[in-house]
Structure formats: structure tokens, C-alpha cells
Design a protein around this motif. Structure first.
Motif, mmCIF file in Angstrom:
data_model
loop_
_atom_site.group_PDB
_atom_site.id
_atom_site.type_symbol
_atom_site.label_atom_id
_atom_site.label_comp_id
_atom_site.label_asym_id
_atom_site.label_seq_id
_atom_site.Cartn_x
_atom_site.Cartn_y
_atom_site.Cartn_z
ATOM 1 N N SER A 107 -16.081 -12.043 12.121
ATOM 2 C CA SER A 107 -16.354 -12.219 13.535
ATOM 3 C C SER A 107 -15.062 -12.611 14.253
ATOM 4 C CB SER A 107 -17.454 -13.278 13.711
ATOM 5 O OG SER A 107 -17.859 -13.398 15.051
ATOM 6 N N PHE A 108 -15.203 -13.222 15.423
ATOM 7 C CA PHE A 108 -14.016 -13.614 16.185
ATOM 8 C C PHE A 108 -14.129 -15.067 16.628
ATOM 9 C CE2 PHE A 108 -10.997 -13.839 19.682
ATOM 10 C CZ PHE A 108 -9.913 -13.167 19.122
ATOM 11 N N TYR A 109 -13.002 -15.728 16.635
ATOM 12 C CA TYR A 109 -12.873 -17.126 17.033
ATOM 13 C C TYR A 109 -13.456 -17.329 18.435
ATOM 14 C CZ TYR A 109 -10.217 -21.581 17.443
ATOM 15 O OH TYR A 109 -9.828 -22.892 17.566
ATOM 16 N N GLY A 110 -14.337 -18.302 18.568
ATOM 17 C CA GLY A 110 -14.921 -18.584 19.871
ATOM 18 C C GLY A 110 -15.961 -17.584 20.315
ATOM 19 N N ALA A 111 -16.513 -16.819 19.362
ATOM 20 C CA ALA A 111 -17.553 -15.848 19.728
ATOM 21 C C ALA A 111 -18.679 -16.550 20.480
ATOM 22 C CB ALA A 111 -18.093 -15.178 18.469
ATOM 23 N N ALA A 112 -19.038 -15.994 21.624
ATOM 24 C CA ALA A 112 -20.067 -16.610 22.470
ATOM 25 C C ALA A 112 -20.554 -15.563 23.457
ATOM 26 C CB ALA A 112 -19.497 -17.814 23.223
ATOM 27 N N ALA A 132 -30.958 -13.292 12.711
ATOM 28 C CA ALA A 132 -32.359 -12.949 12.942
ATOM 29 C C ALA A 132 -32.923 -12.033 11.868
ATOM 30 C CB ALA A 132 -32.509 -12.281 14.308
ATOM 31 N N SER A 133 -32.055 -11.458 11.043
ATOM 32 C CA SER A 133 -32.482 -10.472 10.048
ATOM 33 C C SER A 133 -33.203 -11.089 8.857
ATOM 34 C CB SER A 133 -31.269 -9.701 9.532
ATOM 35 O OG SER A 133 -30.473 -10.536 8.691
ATOM 36 N N GLY A 134 -32.996 -12.390 8.661
ATOM 37 C CA GLY A 134 -33.552 -13.045 7.487
ATOM 38 C C GLY A 134 -32.602 -13.086 6.308
ATOM 39 N N MET A 135 -31.485 -12.371 6.404
ATOM 40 C CA MET A 135 -30.491 -12.409 5.336
ATOM 41 C C MET A 135 -29.676 -13.696 5.440
ATOM 42 S SD MET A 135 -29.053 -8.462 5.232
ATOM 43 C CE MET A 135 -28.680 -8.350 6.991
ATOM 44 N N GLU A 136 -29.196 -14.182 4.297
ATOM 45 C CA GLU A 136 -28.228 -15.270 4.317
ATOM 46 C C GLU A 136 -26.932 -14.741 4.924
ATOM 47 O OE1 GLU A 136 -28.900 -18.259 3.619
ATOM 48 O OE2 GLU A 136 -30.671 -18.208 2.309
ATOM 49 N N TYR A 137 -26.099 -15.639 5.414
ATOM 50 C CA TYR A 137 -24.877 -15.173 6.068
ATOM 51 C C TYR A 137 -23.756 -16.175 5.892
ATOM 52 C CZ TYR A 137 -26.198 -18.541 9.649
ATOM 53 O OH TYR A 137 -26.535 -19.707 10.291
ATOM 54 N N THR A 138 -22.542 -15.655 5.984
ATOM 55 C CA THR A 138 -21.333 -16.453 6.128
ATOM 56 C C THR A 138 -20.490 -15.759 7.184
ATOM 57 O OG1 THR A 138 -21.393 -17.032 3.777
ATOM 58 C CG2 THR A 138 -19.343 -17.482 4.974
ATOM 59 N N LEU A 139 -20.031 -16.496 8.173
ATOM 60 C CA LEU A 139 -19.283 -15.924 9.293
ATOM 61 C C LEU A 139 -17.827 -16.364 9.218
ATOM 62 C CD1 LEU A 139 -21.908 -16.644 12.094
ATOM 63 C CD2 LEU A 139 -21.664 -14.563 10.703
ATOM 64 N N LEU A 140 -16.935 -15.398 9.234
ATOM 65 C CA LEU A 140 -15.496 -15.657 9.261
ATOM 66 C C LEU A 140 -15.010 -15.366 10.668
ATOM 67 C CD1 LEU A 140 -14.452 -13.917 5.907
ATOM 68 C CD2 LEU A 140 -15.110 -16.308 6.274
ATOM 69 N N ARG A 141 -14.788 -16.406 11.437
ATOM 70 C CA ARG A 141 -14.361 -16.242 12.832
ATOM 71 C C ARG A 141 -12.835 -16.273 12.894
ATOM 72 N NH1 ARG A 141 -18.372 -19.577 16.936
ATOM 73 N NH2 ARG A 141 -20.104 -18.084 16.876
ATOM 74 N N ASP A 142 -12.254 -15.099 13.002
ATOM 75 C CA ASP A 142 -10.806 -14.943 12.956
ATOM 76 C C ASP A 142 -10.192 -15.132 14.335
ATOM 77 O OD1 ASP A 142 -11.620 -13.996 10.450
ATOM 78 O OD2 ASP A 142 -11.433 -11.903 11.075
ATOM 79 N N LYS A 191 -23.401 -20.171 1.929
ATOM 80 C CA LYS A 191 -24.534 -19.727 2.745
ATOM 81 C C LYS A 191 -24.647 -20.558 4.023
ATOM 82 C CE LYS A 191 -27.468 -17.960 -1.012
ATOM 83 N NZ LYS A 191 -28.745 -18.160 -1.753
ATOM 84 N N GLY A 192 -24.853 -19.866 5.129
ATOM 85 C CA GLY A 192 -25.052 -20.537 6.402
ATOM 86 C C GLY A 192 -23.803 -21.137 7.011
ATOM 87 N N MET A 193 -22.642 -20.861 6.427
ATOM 88 C CA MET A 193 -21.401 -21.465 6.903
ATOM 89 C C MET A 193 -20.693 -20.556 7.912
ATOM 90 S SD MET A 193 -21.333 -24.367 5.419
ATOM 91 C CE MET A 193 -19.651 -24.882 5.785
ATOM 92 N N THR A 194 -20.050 -21.187 8.889
ATOM 93 C CA THR A 194 -19.161 -20.492 9.825
ATOM 94 C C THR A 194 -17.777 -21.100 9.682
ATOM 95 O OG1 THR A 194 -20.939 -20.031 11.410
ATOM 96 C CG2 THR A 194 -18.681 -19.992 12.247
ATOM 97 N N TYR A 195 -16.802 -20.253 9.371
ATOM 98 C CA TYR A 195 -15.431 -20.728 9.170
ATOM 99 C C TYR A 195 -14.542 -20.208 10.300
ATOM 100 C CZ TYR A 195 -16.999 -21.895 4.457
ATOM 101 O OH TYR A 195 -17.683 -22.438 3.382
ATOM 102 N N ASN A 196 -13.779 -21.110 10.883
ATOM 103 C CA ASN A 196 -12.801 -20.747 11.909
ATOM 104 C C ASN A 196 -11.445 -20.569 11.239
ATOM 105 O OD1 ASN A 196 -14.457 -20.877 14.309
ATOM 106 N ND2 ASN A 196 -14.555 -23.080 13.953
#
Length: 286
Positions: A107-112, A132-142, A191-196
Motif C-alpha cells: 500500500s502507500f504511506y498515509g493511505a486514507a 472486508a473480504s474475510g481474508m487475513e491481511y498484512t499491509l506494507l505502507r511504503d 496477521k492484521g498488522m500494518t507496517y509503515n
């Protein structure tokens, strides 16, 4: 030819591109089997334990088939396009329908939803679709890619844009790849983590130009523009409006302070300090 259920459970998108290719090579070097999701099998990198599977983000049926049996998906954001968000939606939906359990998304840093950088809004919408899909996720906000900075310099050695005195904490694509590799090695703990993901420093465009001058031996300077001047100076490219908006809002997001701030996440994930712009300019192209 292997059936989808016989293919590796780790699926990697974007392996023919810069970031996805780095991640795929690192996974192969670590001994991980992977299915490489590509639009053209002939362009897929030849890696140990890698199997090329053809699909495209916008083709839901092909993506569902390509992802059947996959459990973990590394999803690199699609190439910039007017319909990129629709492509993302189709691919996320296909992954969920195929039974993918965990998506790691760049993803991107500060996504909003109201981000100044227009494409960061699309990244936020994609994140929400994944959640919303029900899948587990990890977001890499670059944060802003350091790799792009030299490309923003005109033939006259000038970087032009309405960034004002705003700072950005740019990150090398190499660091992002290492972070993705770290997550994909053991996705369950992320799982469920968002990393900046940021670099080690905040720079104004003027400061970045000074570093570029020192590091490349070419005189580079930053010339501030107003928003109106920025649109006018880019009009000759004949780009569509959405692309002009993305180009200009890259700078206005800096001016608004939305690319500022330093994060410890690159070091936390990789055990290495992130690469500075000066160091990046000395490194070989990967």
C-alpha cells in the motif's frame, strides 16, 4: 503441467517488475516454493521452486483459477492506470473466492480516503476491500520510493513541483522487498498488522537535490512551483487528467506533511537500518 492444487501455496504477483522480482528472488534464495502470477509466462523469472501461472488482475475468472490452492498471496499494487482500483477489486475478490487465506499488500504511506496524494486514496480503498473480504491481511505502507527521485530530475537538472518545504521519508525499494520477504517467511505472526516503511531521514526536495548532486556528480536543484505552474509545466506530456493529478499531488502531499515521519518498521522486520538516499545512490542496481 501442474494443476492449481499441486502448485505451491505461496503466490507472488508482480515478479516481472522491480519490487515483485526482488521479493521472488529472495524467497527462492531462502528455499521457498512459489507460484508466480504473471501476464506473460515467457517473462517470468527462472527461479528454483517457482512455477509461472498466467492471469491478470482485472480478469477475475483467470485469477480465481490461478489462485486455487494458494494460501498466502503477495499482492503488489497494479501499474498506475485509470481503472487500477477496479483491477484491484477484481483481484481481491478472486483471491477470496479461490480460498486464499492471507494477503500481503503493498500500500502507500498515509493511505486514507481523503489523502492529498490521489493514488493513496485508491490504496486505502484496496485495503478496505481486503479487510472486508474475510481474508487475513498484512499491509506494507511504503513511503515515497527513493528509486524514483533521480527520474524526477529534468534534462536541465531541475526537480520542479509544489512540495514547498515539506519533508518526505523516502524508502528504497530494496528495503521494501526485504520487509515483504520477512513477512512472507512467517506470515502468521504478521496477521492484521500494518507496517509503515520509511527511510532513516526526512528530506525536503531541496535537500534531496543536494544529496543527488553530491551522489551523482550532476548538479541538481529543486525549483518550487505553484499548483497551477505544476499543471502547466506538465501539460505538454499529453497525460490524462488522473495521471496529472497523481503527479502533482505527489508534491502537494509532501507540502501537506503527509509523507513526513520516521518509522522503526524496516529495522523491526529486517534487523537492518533502512537505506539513506546517499547510500542508495552508491548501491548497484538490483
Amino acid at each position: 503441467m501442474a494443476t492449481p492444487s499441486e502448485l505451491p501455496e505461496l503466490a507472488v504477483a508482480g515478479s516481472t517488475g522491480g519490487l515483485g522480482g526482488m521479493v521472488a528472488r529472495q524467497l527462492a534464495a531462502s528455499g521457498f516454493a512459489q507460484r508466480l502470477l504473471v501476464r506473460d509466462a515467457a517473462r517470468a523469472p527462472q527461479l528454483d521452486g517457482a512455477h509461472a501461472v498466467v492471469c491478470s488482475y482485472g480478469d477475475g475468472a483467470a485469477s480465481r483459477q490461478a489462485l486455487e490452492g494458494a494460501k498466502v498471496l503477495f499482492m503488489v499494487s497494479a501499474a498506475e492506470a485509470e481503472d487500477r482500483l477496479q483491477q484491484h477489486y477484481a483481484f481481491v475478490d478472486a483471491a477470496a473466492e479461490a480460498g486464499v487465506e492471507h494477503v500481503v499488500y503493498t500500500s502507500f504511506y498515509g493511505a486514507a480516503p481523503d489523502a492529498t496524494f490521489t493514488l493513496a486514496r485508491d490504496h486505502y480503498a484496496t485495503e478496505e476491500r481486503i479487510k472486508a473480504s474475510g481474508m487475513e491481511y498484512t499491509l506494507l505502507r511504503d513511503n515515497f520510493y527513493l528509486d524514483f527521485l533521480p527520474l524526477m530530475t529534468g534534462d536541465d537538472g531541475v526537480i520542479r513541483g509544489p512540495a514547498g518545504d515539506g519533508v518526505f521519508s523516502g524508502v528504497a525499494r530494496e528495503d521494501i522487498a526485504r520487509c515483504a520477504h520477512a513477512v512472507l517467511r512467517d506470515p502468521a505472526i504478521h496477521k492484521g498488522m500494518t507496517y509503515n516503511l520509511t527511510g532513516p531521514e526526512e528530506l525536503t526536495m531541496a535537500q534531496a537535490a543536494e544529496v543527488l548532486s553530491t551522489g551523482t556528480g550532476r548538479e541538481v536543484r529543486y525549483q518550487p512551483e505553484t499548483v497551477e505552474e505544476a499543471y502547466a509545466s506538465r501539460a505538454s506530456y499529453g497525460a490524462p487528467q488522473w495521471q496529472l493529478d497523481a503527479w502533482v499531488s505527489t508534491y502537494t502531499a509532501m507540502a501537506a506533511g503527509e509523507m513526513a515521519g520516521l518509522s522503526p518498521d524496516v529495522h523491526g522486520l529486517t534487523g537492518q537500518d533502512p537505506i539513506s538516499l546517499a547510500e542508495f545512490l552508491t548501491r548497484p542496481v538490483l
